[in-house]
Design a protein around this motif. Sequence first.
Motif, PDB file in Angstrom:
ATOM      1  N   MET A   1       0.843  -1.178   0.000  1.00  0.00           N
ATOM      2  CA  MET A   1       0.000   0.000   0.000  1.00  0.00           C
ATOM      3  C   MET A   1       0.886   1.239   0.000  1.00  0.00           C
ATOM      4  SD  MET A   1      -3.432   0.422   0.937  1.00  0.00           S
ATOM      5  CE  MET A   1      -4.414   1.824   1.130  1.00  0.00           C
ATOM      6  N   GLU A   2       0.559   2.168  -0.892  1.00  0.00           N
ATOM      7  CA  GLU A   2       1.346   3.396  -0.996  1.00  0.00           C
ATOM      8  C   GLU A   2       0.918   4.403   0.063  1.00  0.00           C
ATOM      9  OE1 GLU A   2       2.709   4.377  -5.410  1.00  0.00           O
ATOM     10  OE2 GLU A   2       0.548   4.469  -5.125  1.00  0.00           O
ATOM     11  N   THR A   3       1.883   5.119   0.527  1.00  0.00           N
ATOM     12  CA  THR A   3       1.570   6.203   1.459  1.00  0.00           C
ATOM     13  C   THR A   3       1.198   7.436   0.641  1.00  0.00           C
ATOM     14  OG1 THR A   3       3.832   7.018   1.537  1.00  0.00           O
ATOM     15  CG2 THR A   3       3.234   5.301   3.134  1.00  0.00           C
ATOM     16  N   PRO A   4       0.541   8.400   1.260  1.00  0.00           N
ATOM     17  CA  PRO A   4       0.177   9.622   0.511  1.00  0.00           C
ATOM     18  C   PRO A   4       1.385  10.332  -0.099  1.00  0.00           C
ATOM     19  CG  PRO A   4      -1.042   9.527   2.564  1.00  0.00           C
ATOM     20  CD  PRO A   4      -0.055   8.393   2.591  1.00  0.00           C
ATOM     21  N   SER A   5       2.520  10.330   0.583  1.00  0.00           N
ATOM     22  CA  SER A   5       3.694  11.001   0.028  1.00  0.00           C
ATOM     23  C   SER A   5       4.222  10.265  -1.204  1.00  0.00           C
ATOM     24  CB  SER A   5       4.792  11.136   1.081  1.00  0.00           C
ATOM     25  OG  SER A   5       5.252   9.865   1.481  1.00  0.00           O
ATOM     26  N   GLU A   6       4.136   8.932  -1.221  1.00  0.00           N
ATOM     27  CA  GLU A   6       4.558   8.166  -2.392  1.00  0.00           C
ATOM     28  C   GLU A   6       3.623   8.426  -3.572  1.00  0.00           C
ATOM     29  OE1 GLU A   6       4.589   4.188  -0.892  1.00  0.00           O
ATOM     30  OE2 GLU A   6       6.690   4.295  -0.281  1.00  0.00           O
ATOM     31  N   ARG A   7       2.331   8.517  -3.291  1.00  0.00           N
ATOM     32  CA  ARG A   7       1.363   8.822  -4.358  1.00  0.00           C
ATOM     33  C   ARG A   7       1.626  10.202  -4.928  1.00  0.00           C
ATOM     34  NH1 ARG A   7      -3.393   6.119  -1.369  1.00  0.00           N
ATOM     35  NH2 ARG A   7      -2.890   7.775   0.066  1.00  0.00           N
ATOM     36  N   ASP A   8       1.906  11.166  -4.066  1.00  0.00           N
ATOM     37  CA  ASP A   8       2.221  12.519  -4.529  1.00  0.00           C
ATOM     38  C   ASP A   8       3.473  12.521  -5.388  1.00  0.00           C
ATOM     39  OD1 ASP A   8       0.016  13.497  -3.183  1.00  0.00           O
ATOM     40  OD2 ASP A   8       1.179  14.215  -1.444  1.00  0.00           O
ATOM     41  N   LYS A   9       4.454  11.740  -4.993  1.00  0.00           N
ATOM     42  CA  LYS A   9       5.703  11.654  -5.747  1.00  0.00           C
ATOM     43  C   LYS A   9       5.448  11.066  -7.137  1.00  0.00           C
ATOM     44  CE  LYS A   9      10.296   9.619  -5.666  1.00  0.00           C
ATOM     45  NZ  LYS A   9      11.188   8.678  -5.006  1.00  0.00           N
ATOM     46  N   GLU A  11       2.590  11.027  -8.764  1.00  0.00           N
ATOM     47  CA  GLU A  11       1.764  11.974  -9.516  1.00  0.00           C
ATOM     48  C   GLU A  11       2.632  13.110 -10.069  1.00  0.00           C
ATOM     49  OE1 GLU A  11      -1.482  13.731 -11.305  1.00  0.00           O
ATOM     50  OE2 GLU A  11      -1.274  11.722 -10.471  1.00  0.00           O
ATOM     51  N   LYS A  12       3.552  13.598  -9.271  1.00  0.00           N
ATOM     52  CA  LYS A  12       4.444  14.667  -9.722  1.00  0.00           C
ATOM     53  C   LYS A  12       5.329  14.180 -10.869  1.00  0.00           C
ATOM     54  CE  LYS A  12       7.715  18.093  -8.117  1.00  0.00           C
ATOM     55  NZ  LYS A  12       8.465  18.654  -7.030  1.00  0.00           N
ATOM     56  N   GLU A  13       5.853  12.958 -10.781  1.00  0.00           N
ATOM     57  CA  GLU A  13       6.668  12.391 -11.859  1.00  0.00           C
ATOM     58  C   GLU A  13       5.852  12.241 -13.138  1.00  0.00           C
ATOM     59  OE1 GLU A  13       8.129   8.725 -10.298  1.00  0.00           O
ATOM     60  OE2 GLU A  13       9.663   9.700  -9.053  1.00  0.00           O
ATOM     61  N   SER A  17       6.482  14.237 -16.764  1.00  0.00           N
ATOM     62  CA  SER A  17       6.711  13.539 -18.035  1.00  0.00           C
ATOM     63  C   SER A  17       5.713  13.971 -19.106  1.00  0.00           C
ATOM     64  CB  SER A  17       6.645  12.029 -17.832  1.00  0.00           C
ATOM     65  OG  SER A  17       5.341  11.628 -17.502  1.00  0.00           O
ATOM     66  N   ILE A  18       4.573  14.505 -18.711  1.00  0.00           N
ATOM     67  CA  ILE A  18       3.553  14.950 -19.664  1.00  0.00           C
ATOM     68  C   ILE A  18       3.849  16.358 -20.174  1.00  0.00           C
ATOM     69  CG2 ILE A  18       1.109  15.571 -19.874  1.00  0.00           C
ATOM     70  CD1 ILE A  18       0.468  13.252 -18.050  1.00  0.00           C
ATOM     71  N   LYS A  19       4.505  17.186 -19.392  1.00  0.00           N
ATOM     72  CA  LYS A  19       4.724  18.593 -19.752  1.00  0.00           C
ATOM     73  C   LYS A  19       5.370  18.794 -21.118  1.00  0.00           C
ATOM     74  CE  LYS A  19       4.745  20.763 -15.237  1.00  0.00           C
ATOM     75  NZ  LYS A  19       5.540  21.511 -14.257  1.00  0.00           N
ATOM     76  N   PRO A  20       6.435  18.072 -21.471  1.00  0.00           N
ATOM     77  CA  PRO A  20       7.023  18.308 -22.805  1.00  0.00           C
ATOM     78  C   PRO A  20       6.056  18.007 -23.940  1.00  0.00           C
ATOM     79  CG  PRO A  20       8.547  17.070 -21.436  1.00  0.00           C
ATOM     80  CD  PRO A  20       7.251  17.152 -20.686  1.00  0.00           C
ATOM     81  N   TYR A  21       5.246  16.962 -23.802  1.00  0.00           N
ATOM     82  CA  TYR A  21       4.284  16.622 -24.850  1.00  0.00           C
ATOM     83  C   TYR A  21       3.255  17.734 -25.012  1.00  0.00           C
ATOM     84  CZ  TYR A  21       6.274  11.970 -24.508  1.00  0.00           C
ATOM     85  OH  TYR A  21       7.140  10.914 -24.497  1.00  0.00           O
TER      86      TYR A  21
END
Length: 79
Positions: A1-9, A11-13, A17-21
């Motif tokens: 189970m992921e912790t909220p900080s891992e999920r945030d990490k 999501e940020k990654e 990765s979507i920004k250049p596209y």
Amino acid sequence: METPSERDKHEKERQESIKPYAKYSGLAFQMIGALVLAAFGGKKLDDYFATGKPWFTIALLLLAVVVSMVTIILSINKK
């Protein structure tokens, strides 16, 4: 189970990765828009001045391509 900080990490990654596209697809639509406006404006000017050949259309399309390419190059070089 992921912790909220891992999920945030994760999501940020994913967002990073979507920004250049998104950036480069936006540039493509910008270039298409500039070419369409140049063709439309050139056609109107050719009709208004009753030129025998599409000189305004050609000139505006070439200008739009040059400006679009400069914009793309500057955008790519800017990080």
